[in-house]
Design an enzyme around this catalytic site. Structure first.
Site, PDB file in Angstrom:
ATOM      1  N   GLY B  15       0.836  -1.204   0.000  1.00  0.00           N
ATOM      2  CA  GLY B  15       0.000   0.000   0.000  1.00  0.00           C
ATOM      3  C   GLY B  15       0.863   1.242   0.000  1.00  0.00           C
ATOM      4  O   GLY B  15       1.878   1.295   0.686  1.00  0.00           O
ATOM      5  N   ARG B  76       1.228  -5.371  -5.909  1.00  0.00           N
ATOM      6  CA  ARG B  76       1.477  -6.637  -5.224  1.00  0.00           C
ATOM      7  C   ARG B  76       1.836  -7.657  -6.302  1.00  0.00           C
ATOM      8  O   ARG B  76       1.324  -7.606  -7.408  1.00  0.00           O
ATOM      9  CB  ARG B  76       0.247  -7.056  -4.420  1.00  0.00           C
ATOM     10  CG  ARG B  76      -0.075  -6.040  -3.325  1.00  0.00           C
ATOM     11  CD  ARG B  76      -1.279  -6.371  -2.484  1.00  0.00           C
ATOM     12  NE  ARG B  76      -1.803  -5.159  -1.858  1.00  0.00           N
ATOM     13  CZ  ARG B  76      -1.363  -4.655  -0.699  1.00  0.00           C
ATOM     14  NH1 ARG B  76      -0.415  -5.260  -0.026  1.00  0.00           N
ATOM     15  NH2 ARG B  76      -1.866  -3.522  -0.215  1.00  0.00           N
ATOM     16  N   ASP B 107       5.370  -4.727   6.227  1.00  0.00           N
ATOM     17  CA  ASP B 107       6.021  -5.980   6.630  1.00  0.00           C
ATOM     18  C   ASP B 107       5.893  -7.075   5.580  1.00  0.00           C
ATOM     19  O   ASP B 107       6.802  -7.897   5.450  1.00  0.00           O
ATOM     20  CB  ASP B 107       5.570  -6.451   8.017  1.00  0.00           C
ATOM     21  CG  ASP B 107       4.068  -6.507   8.159  1.00  0.00           C
ATOM     22  OD1 ASP B 107       3.366  -6.319   7.146  1.00  0.00           O
ATOM     23  OD2 ASP B 107       3.592  -6.740   9.282  1.00  0.00           O
ATOM     24  N   THR B 130       4.144   2.845   5.491  1.00  0.00           N
ATOM     25  CA  THR B 130       2.742   2.439   5.610  1.00  0.00           C
ATOM     26  C   THR B 130       2.076   3.404   6.574  1.00  0.00           C
ATOM     27  O   THR B 130       2.681   3.820   7.551  1.00  0.00           O
ATOM     28  CB  THR B 130       2.580   1.006   6.148  1.00  0.00           C
ATOM     29  OG1 THR B 130       1.221   0.847   6.597  1.00  0.00           O
ATOM     30  CG2 THR B 130       3.487   0.737   7.328  1.00  0.00           C
ATOM     31  N   ASP B 132      -0.198   2.752   8.587  1.00  0.00           N
ATOM     32  CA  ASP B 132      -0.758   2.074   9.755  1.00  0.00           C
ATOM     33  C   ASP B 132       0.120   2.113  11.006  1.00  0.00           C
ATOM     34  O   ASP B 132      -0.352   1.841  12.110  1.00  0.00           O
ATOM     35  CB  ASP B 132      -1.077   0.609   9.410  1.00  0.00           C
ATOM     36  CG  ASP B 132      -2.227   0.493   8.434  1.00  0.00           C
ATOM     37  OD1 ASP B 132      -3.075   1.396   8.406  1.00  0.00           O
ATOM     38  OD2 ASP B 132      -2.294  -0.506   7.695  1.00  0.00           O
ATOM     39  N   ASP B 134       2.297   0.082  11.992  1.00  0.00           N
ATOM     40  CA  ASP B 134       2.280  -1.209  12.671  1.00  0.00           C
ATOM     41  C   ASP B 134       3.545  -2.023  12.428  1.00  0.00           C
ATOM     42  O   ASP B 134       3.498  -3.250  12.322  1.00  0.00           O
ATOM     43  CB  ASP B 134       1.046  -2.015  12.235  1.00  0.00           C
ATOM     44  CG  ASP B 134       1.003  -2.220  10.723  1.00  0.00           C
ATOM     45  OD1 ASP B 134       1.816  -1.583  10.007  1.00  0.00           O
ATOM     46  OD2 ASP B 134       0.176  -3.017  10.253  1.00  0.00           O
ATOM     47  N   ARG B 176      -6.611  -2.289   9.941  1.00  0.00           N
ATOM     48  CA  ARG B 176      -7.216  -3.601  10.009  1.00  0.00           C
ATOM     49  C   ARG B 176      -6.693  -4.383  11.219  1.00  0.00           C
ATOM     50  O   ARG B 176      -7.431  -5.100  11.883  1.00  0.00           O
ATOM     51  CB  ARG B 176      -6.888  -4.382   8.727  1.00  0.00           C
ATOM     52  CG  ARG B 176      -8.108  -4.879   7.991  1.00  0.00           C
ATOM     53  CD  ARG B 176      -7.725  -5.550   6.684  1.00  0.00           C
ATOM     54  NE  ARG B 176      -7.823  -4.619   5.567  1.00  0.00           N
ATOM     55  CZ  ARG B 176      -8.988  -4.237   5.005  1.00  0.00           C
ATOM     56  NH1 ARG B 176     -10.145  -4.690   5.461  1.00  0.00           N
ATOM     57  NH2 ARG B 176      -8.997  -3.398   3.997  1.00  0.00           N
TER      58      ARG B 176
END
Lengths: 328, 328, 328, 328
Positions: B15, B76, B107, B130, B132, B134, B176
């Protein structure tokens, strides 16, 4: 938490900064959460001297987290530097039943708080609020992150027109004693050179760098200059100097000025303000005094006010190197 | 610096996130600074397999530091998970004279890099990109800070209309598997409740909290919900549930969606990208491999890729408490 | 449409303005739509003299509608004012097979176009691009709407800090000959006074107005000043004058400068640019020449270039009155 | 001006829109300028029924010109559609000494005003406030311009990520009955297709257009869809349909939702609000009633309320053509 403190006063002092309202909100709501009272003190220490107080509950601070400026207003007070001024302020706090104080401001404001606290044995806690990021004991002061975004937003616009006309722009940003804004916003805006108070680049190197930049095929250039940069020329004198020595450059000046102090705070500054407000109130409730709350290694931490006042922040020299590499 | 590495490839994968272009620029210019070559690889690993390469010099990355998205595009690639795909990719790198790789992504992208590097003994370095946040081994991933500002900007607008009509808004944000965006933007936007994957607030407590909020005199409310929140209902089901149980609320839903991935990066993300790009290239030149560059305690630091992949980030539980106090 | 015109050249000239890129995109795509060729001419008339041309197809202008500045760059050309310069330019156009010209710029650029067209019987069409909105024959020039939003965004930020400190700010905006920016942005920003080239308020009335404003309970004030305002003092001289005569005011100056020319165009400017580009190309294809396309009564309309050059725009005096009432 | 009207009430009704606060401010200050009183009526007609009134002076509206939403709040009132409700409202106005009413809202609000005025022979004046721009008698409603800028700002961000991944995005914008937002923002955002209530493009043409767009070399596409578009499928059904028929597209949906109603108003909307507020009050003072104030040919003008209610706005078909050409 049981504490002897039943009512806390909060004020903003010195130059205003985005996030001050979010910090006021946090102080007020943390008081409410712990079921103690909170009083807003208007116009900093001057309002303390004049007894310009207002009770604040959690609904008094609705819809201010996203507002620039400070709803408590700010002012500088020369009277607070006198014994009479401090005595009047103390009498007002006592009369108002206020047991402790949260001061949101810069190091000048902290000096006042420290002196006042020592004179009257009055609990105080400081929250660093200034766009300059020049306070020891925290990686970020309130408003710094927002000011950086304001500056790069302006320079992005300036670059549009600089590129269209192949021009050199000298952009002056705030920072009389510290180059944090210039250094970070300079890298963020892709500036070719950054002039800061902490480092004497020298006029000669500036010219060389601009010549190299032109030679490398760049069609426009931005130089970001902190107000207090070491070269010691005003940005207008600098323009004249560059035009004399590099007549091929069409050079323009932009002084960003006070808009850097305003605007809706960034998410970082809002979260920071919320965290620092909680910690300031809870530290007072735990019986602590004369500390500044700040961020150290991404955690909220306390630093003795006296260290926050006397300590010096340093620019991260890695950033100077990054800036140098980025202008390749 | 003398190094065996003469040419570095750079790609973006997974992403996209604001700041990826600033990181590409940094990688390209750091290569130029150290007088080594740089090659842009388009569309992530898929472009590596297809040999979609382009030489990049310092002027190739002019005026991209402030652009969202990624000029190298992202994709991807299922083919990259096969031996044949990896072999093709390797052959293309060798044919192109590329000695080392900088992978900007999350990741999943790092797993691919790690596997590829082990298979072919090929030097790789990861930059966490990213929104996120995370990824283990860095306090901030590229794009996280920008996404937070995008989210609060949207919620500030939503609050204007929520306040005008005394409404409850359920705002779904990205995340998510991780609640970092929801938690920080929720505090920043002054949300009454924040629902995240890491913590099961429970439906009952949510209703109690909303009832308390109404009782306390708030005229409008915002609930921020991460995509993957623990309650497990969609945001539309949640709306129905609330309207059934709290019919006095006029409830609306807003799903912020992909705009969170775009936009001009914040100053923080631009500076972060510049720092990480320098470190990634220089670490490769020093002979290091299989690391991710990130920020730890406000300093650029390396974390073994394997740890970055396997480690888990945790939300800062202090923030949960701050959020709770702020909704007083 | 069948027309003798098979290839159109497009250039931007004079000061750049947001929306110029959107207009270039529109010209290029309208040519493609009508299956004629389009050539971008770099750096205005100077690039015409130097033959700095580039073929442009619909994909050449992808993703520029939202970009400030001009991808064709702009420049002023003294050589184009000479017969030799014009001859060279003409020869280049003929050599390049260019049959007609779209000139995006202000009245100086239109004068050049008009003269050139008459000398060589060459079809030209003008698109008004300047933030100043001082072109006769259109209610809006490209960039005006965007500049207004930039200015009020800056003044909103300044007001945050003005309110926090009870200060008076003098804000200088662009407009050497026309007060459109000052008048509209002044009303939009809630300025207490607006000084423009078209109207001599007089220093005395300014002082009276500021005194009245203070007396009415306003704690801070903004005065918006066009560069070319009638009083004839610089904004810094004005500051000194006010501080001498109204010492109770803490007065600051902010010169917004070139950032007003940059930034992503507003929706209005993007739609305007799209409409004007279509009309300019289709008018050339219909055999028309020496017109400017503009907006009159919300419709796209043509005005003879000679009128656009010689005509004067006037400020809407209703706005002066609205400003006066709003500062009650 | 001498008039029998001594006190004017102002309210906002229906969906809120950016610029409503600026209009309230204008009404309040214009009253003060003419030395008549002004009363704010909270929550629209419902507050009129409940007597939820507040006296407003020029300082009551400080610092709201730049705020989204409405400080008077808005609500829909079913009670106002009953005779009893209208009678109660009238009694409250009489009890409060209010002689005339300014109603800021959309056509539903105007119908209520018209009916009320006829029933009680009570002077009313309407100001068009709705982001949808679907009111006859004005080229622009309050909030329309701001909403357009909000929408293109979101789509610019979405395009960043669309371009990075070569995706098709379906973006739903407000507009149940009118395509003004979709059409203007679609052109402004460079959308490939725009679906509106006024025009049935048909599913087949949409597919053809997307295929053509892909064939022309575009790597990503944006389709802007008004809520009430003619095709009659939800945006999610449309996504499924496109994916079935054009499987080569990776399609995503974004529903912009209520954020379109909020945010700081654009300069255009602030100036418009200021102008309309002046005209509304002064028209009442001149003895006029049952008109809407609006912009016609860039001038403030009156339209009988009954026409504003019954008339239909039409999209400018030139814009459909411009959109078509721009997606070349």
């Amino acid at each position: 938490m049981t504490s002897k403190i039943k009512k806390i006063g909060v004020l903003t002092s010195g130059g205003d900064a985005p996030g001050m309202n979010a910090a006021i909100r946090s102080v007020v709501r943390t008081c409410a959460y712990h079921k103690i009272e909170c009083v807003g003190i208007y116009r900093g220490y001057q309002g303390m001297i004049e007894g310009d107080f207002k009770e604040m509950g959690p609904r008094s601070v609705n819809n201010i987290i996203n507002k620039g400026g400070t709803i408590l207003k700010s002012a500088r007070s020369s009277e607070f530097r006198t014994d009479e001024g401090q005595q009047k302020a103390y009498d007002n706090l006592v009369a108002g039943g206020i047991d402790a104080l949260v001061v949101i401001g810069g190091d000048g404001s902290f000096s006042g708080a420290q002196f006042f606290s020592n004179s009257f044995n009055f609990p105080v806690m400081g929250i660093p609020g200034t766009i300059d990021n020049d306070i020891f004991g925290t990686s970020h002061t309130l408003g710094f992150d927002t000011a950086l975004n304001t500056v790069i937003d302006c320079i992005d616009k300036i670059r549009d027109t600089a590129s269209s006309h192949n021009r050199l722009f000298l952009v002056e940003v705030m920072g009389r004693d510290a180059g944090h804004i210039a250094l970070n916003a300079g890298i963020g805006a892709g500036a070719e050179e950054i002039l800061i108070p902490e480092e004497d680049l020298g006029l000669k190197r500036l010219l060389e760098s601009l010549e190299k930049s032109k030679a490398s095929g760049k069609s426009s250039s931005i130089v970001v200059i902190a107000e207090g940069d070491k070269i010691g020329k005003t940005v207008f004198e600098l323009k004249d100097y560059i035009e004399e020595n590099l007549p091929e450059y069409d050079t323009r000046v932009s002084v960003l000025g006070h808009m850097q102090r305003g605007g809706s705070p960034s998410c970082y500054d809002r979260v920071l303000a919320s965290r620092l407000g909680v910690k300031a109130v809870e530290s007072l409730l735990e019986g602590k005094s004369n500390f500044m709350v700040g961020m150290i290694n991404d955690k909220v931490a306390l630093t003795p006010l006296i260290q926050a006042i006397k300590g010096h922040t340093q620019i991260d020299r890695e950033l100077l190197r990054v800036s140098d590499i980025m202008s390749t």
